[in-house]
Design a protein around this motif. Structure first.
Motif, mmCIF file in Angstrom:
data_model
loop_
_atom_site.group_PDB
_atom_site.id
_atom_site.type_symbol
_atom_site.label_atom_id
_atom_site.label_comp_id
_atom_site.label_asym_id
_atom_site.label_seq_id
_atom_site.Cartn_x
_atom_site.Cartn_y
_atom_site.Cartn_z
ATOM 1 N N LEU A 16 51.449 23.791 40.358
ATOM 2 C CA LEU A 16 50.767 23.126 39.214
ATOM 3 C C LEU A 16 49.374 23.231 39.845
ATOM 4 C CD1 LEU A 16 51.119 21.702 36.679
ATOM 5 C CD2 LEU A 16 51.126 19.498 37.797
ATOM 6 N N VAL A 20 46.001 24.651 37.877
ATOM 7 C CA VAL A 20 44.609 23.924 37.684
ATOM 8 C C VAL A 20 43.394 24.702 38.114
ATOM 9 C CG1 VAL A 20 43.262 21.911 38.193
ATOM 10 C CG2 VAL A 20 45.694 21.632 37.719
ATOM 11 N N THR A 23 42.719 27.546 35.737
ATOM 12 C CA THR A 23 42.245 26.990 34.551
ATOM 13 C C THR A 23 40.543 27.144 34.759
ATOM 14 O OG1 THR A 23 43.901 25.501 34.335
ATOM 15 C CG2 THR A 23 42.126 25.258 32.580
ATOM 16 N N LEU A 26 39.560 30.317 33.229
ATOM 17 C CA LEU A 26 39.941 30.508 31.835
ATOM 18 C C LEU A 26 38.666 29.891 31.020
ATOM 19 C CD1 LEU A 26 41.762 31.016 29.356
ATOM 20 C CD2 LEU A 26 42.638 28.452 29.824
ATOM 21 N N ILE A 27 38.063 28.859 31.749
ATOM 22 C CA ILE A 27 36.829 28.189 31.016
ATOM 23 C C ILE A 27 35.618 28.905 31.188
ATOM 24 C CG2 ILE A 27 35.668 25.906 31.142
ATOM 25 C CD1 ILE A 27 38.215 24.574 32.007
ATOM 26 N N VAL A 39 44.871 33.741 31.327
ATOM 27 C CA VAL A 39 45.976 33.191 30.566
ATOM 28 C C VAL A 39 47.342 33.811 31.032
ATOM 29 C CG1 VAL A 39 47.159 33.526 28.478
ATOM 30 C CG2 VAL A 39 44.756 32.841 28.449
ATOM 31 N N ILE B 4 49.140 14.975 35.309
ATOM 32 C CA ILE B 4 48.243 16.168 35.533
ATOM 33 C C ILE B 4 48.281 17.082 34.082
ATOM 34 C CG2 ILE B 4 47.786 18.218 36.780
ATOM 35 C CD1 ILE B 4 48.936 16.633 39.309
ATOM 36 N N LEU B 5 49.795 17.119 33.705
ATOM 37 C CA LEU B 5 49.904 17.862 32.820
ATOM 38 C C LEU B 5 49.012 17.521 31.325
ATOM 39 C CD1 LEU B 5 53.397 19.176 32.929
ATOM 40 C CD2 LEU B 5 51.698 20.384 32.882
ATOM 41 N N LEU B 8 45.314 18.024 31.492
ATOM 42 C CA LEU B 8 45.254 19.403 31.147
ATOM 43 C C LEU B 8 45.258 19.560 29.817
ATOM 44 C CD1 LEU B 8 46.864 21.568 33.969
ATOM 45 C CD2 LEU B 8 44.515 21.537 33.388
ATOM 46 N N LEU B 11 42.031 18.494 28.381
ATOM 47 C CA LEU B 11 40.862 19.488 28.407
ATOM 48 C C LEU B 11 41.101 20.780 27.627
ATOM 49 C CD1 LEU B 11 38.650 20.014 30.269
ATOM 50 C CD2 LEU B 11 40.379 21.083 31.798
ATOM 51 N N MET B 12 42.313 21.293 27.378
ATOM 52 C CA MET B 12 42.338 22.501 26.495
ATOM 53 C C MET B 12 42.323 22.121 25.113
ATOM 54 S SD MET B 12 43.006 25.013 28.385
ATOM 55 C CE MET B 12 42.403 24.740 29.977
ATOM 56 N N LEU B 15 38.471 21.947 24.553
ATOM 57 C CA LEU B 15 37.777 23.325 24.633
ATOM 58 C C LEU B 15 38.085 24.068 23.219
ATOM 59 C CD1 LEU B 15 38.260 23.898 28.203
ATOM 60 C CD2 LEU B 15 36.040 23.709 27.091
ATOM 61 N N PHE B 28 42.894 29.238 24.194
ATOM 62 C CA PHE B 28 42.849 27.557 24.612
ATOM 63 C C PHE B 28 44.190 27.100 23.961
ATOM 64 C CE2 PHE B 28 38.106 27.671 25.596
ATOM 65 C CZ PHE B 28 38.409 27.758 26.982
#
Lengths: 91, 77
Positions: A16, A20, A23, A26-27, A39, B4-5, B8, B11-12, B15, B28
């Motif tokens: 996990l 992160v 990610t 990705l951003i 992705v 944490i999930l 995220l 955040l996604m 975005l 996204f």
């Protein structure tokens, strides 16, 4: 497969954490190709988490989720590449 | 792991809402549905996770990409 309970948690949290970290690409990725690779990378790591939880719980229903997820994620990436794969459109 | 999930997820979602490029927003959204499938899986609901993985990741991404190809890439002001 028998591992100590702490090591299952360690594997899950490690994967996990790498998700992160991926990610970030990705951003901030400047081009579309960077984002597409990000992705795909996140999909691979989530797939690893799914398979590891399936092995931990010893349930084969969980493996079906991983299988279906992998097939359809690949179809999604294929759709992006097929429709926007030409060179002048990838920015 | 659930916290944490969920972070995220937030955040996604933000975005995907704020990005002006539609293709970026679709990517996204694909990651958002991927993470929600993992969340359902983590909360011991594998059938819901199966449906979410099939519909959210595969079908809706394909549908959005096909539609953006027809409509155009940029969002107009």
């Amino acid at each position: 497969m028998d591992l100590a309970p702490l090591s299952w948690d360690f594997i899950n949290y490690f994967l996990l954490g790498t998700t992160v970290v991926s990610t970030v690409r990705l951003i901030i990725g400047p081009t579309l190709a960077d984002r597409l690779v990000a992705v795909n990378l996140i999909a691979a790591q989530v797939l690893a988490i799914l398979v590891i939880v399936a092995v931990k719980e010893k349930l084969s229903v969980y493996l079906d989720v991983a299988l279906v997820y992998d097939i359809f994620g690949f179809i999604g990436v294929l759709a992006v590449v097929k429709y926007f794969g030409r060179k002048e459109e990838i920015r | 792991m659930t916290e944490i999930l969920l972070l995220l997820h937030i955040l996604m979602g933000i975005l995907a809402l704020l990005s002006r490029d539609l293709l970026k927003a679709v990517l996204f959204l694909a990651v958002l549905s991927l993470l929600s499938a993992l969340l359902f899986f983590h909360l011991h609901a594998p059938d819901v996770a199966l449906t979410e993985a099939a519909v959210g990741t595969g079908l809706s991404t394909f549908l959005y990409i096909w539609l953006i190809r027809k409509v155009g890439l940029k969002e107009d002001e």
